[in-house]
Scaffold this active site. Structure first.
Site, PDB file in Angstrom:
ATOM      1  N   GLY A  17     -33.254  21.257  27.017  1.00  0.00           N
ATOM      2  CA  GLY A  17     -34.597  21.150  27.560  1.00  0.00           C
ATOM      3  C   GLY A  17     -34.658  20.898  29.052  1.00  0.00           C
ATOM      4  O   GLY A  17     -35.743  20.900  29.634  1.00  0.00           O
ATOM      5  N   CYS A  18     -33.530  20.706  29.708  1.00  0.00           N
ATOM      6  CA  CYS A  18     -33.508  20.434  31.150  1.00  0.00           C
ATOM      7  C   CYS A  18     -33.838  21.712  31.917  1.00  0.00           C
ATOM      8  O   CYS A  18     -33.144  22.724  31.775  1.00  0.00           O
ATOM      9  CB  CYS A  18     -32.136  19.902  31.554  1.00  0.00           C
ATOM     10  SG  CYS A  18     -31.913  19.730  33.345  1.00  0.00           S
ATOM     11  N   GLY A  19     -34.876  21.662  32.738  1.00  0.00           N
ATOM     12  CA  GLY A  19     -35.281  22.828  33.517  1.00  0.00           C
ATOM     13  C   GLY A  19     -34.228  23.248  34.532  1.00  0.00           C
ATOM     14  O   GLY A  19     -34.014  24.446  34.752  1.00  0.00           O
TER      15      GLY A  19
END
Length: 142
Positions: A17-19
């Site tokens: 989920g880390c952009g």
């Protein structure tokens, strides 16, 4: 494939989920690199497995400066020995600078584009925000 051919598959340890990790993966894929993506936070790290990623790095280059416990001062990197810092990372992988990468036999902490270009024999540009969390990223915690 000759012995000189560059490794084109990279093991990429990310925080799901880390952009920032998403942008990094996209950049690698745009340059023909295949990824085997793994969850940095749920990988069962040991000192023997984690420490080689930090070879030659200063403590500040090993940590995720956006981690809540570092931002709040609860974890004071300067006050810890390297061994103490690694112990804290083993207990809380969110403290580890992301991504961790396995490029053949070479282990890399962080997204160092010049180093990755040399290891992978590609010519990725260095986008300004490639290693940053952006306000538009939908990360629950850093």
């Amino acid at each position: 494939m000759t012995a000189q051919a560059a490794v084109k598959t990279v093991i990429f340890y990310e925080k799901p989920g880390c952009g920032g990790n998403r942008r990094q993966k996209t950049l690698l894929q745009e340059h023909g690199v295949e990824l085997e993506v793994r969850d940095l936070l749920s990988t069962p790290w040991t000192r023997e497995r984690l420490e080689p990623f930090f070879a030659g790095l200063e403590k500040d280059a090993m940590v995720n400066t956006a981690a809540p416990k570092i931002k709040s001062g609860e974890v004071d990197v300067a006050a810890l020995s390297r061994d103490e810092l690694i112990e804290k990372m083993l207990a809380e992988p969110l403290l580890i600078k992301r991504p961790l990468l396995e490029v053949g036999e070479t282990l890399v902490c962080g997204f160092d584009i010049p180093r990755l270009n040399a290891l992978l024999n590609v010519a990725m540009p260095v986008p300004e925000a490639i290693n940053s969390c952006l306000k538009t990223d939908k990360c629950s915690s850093h």
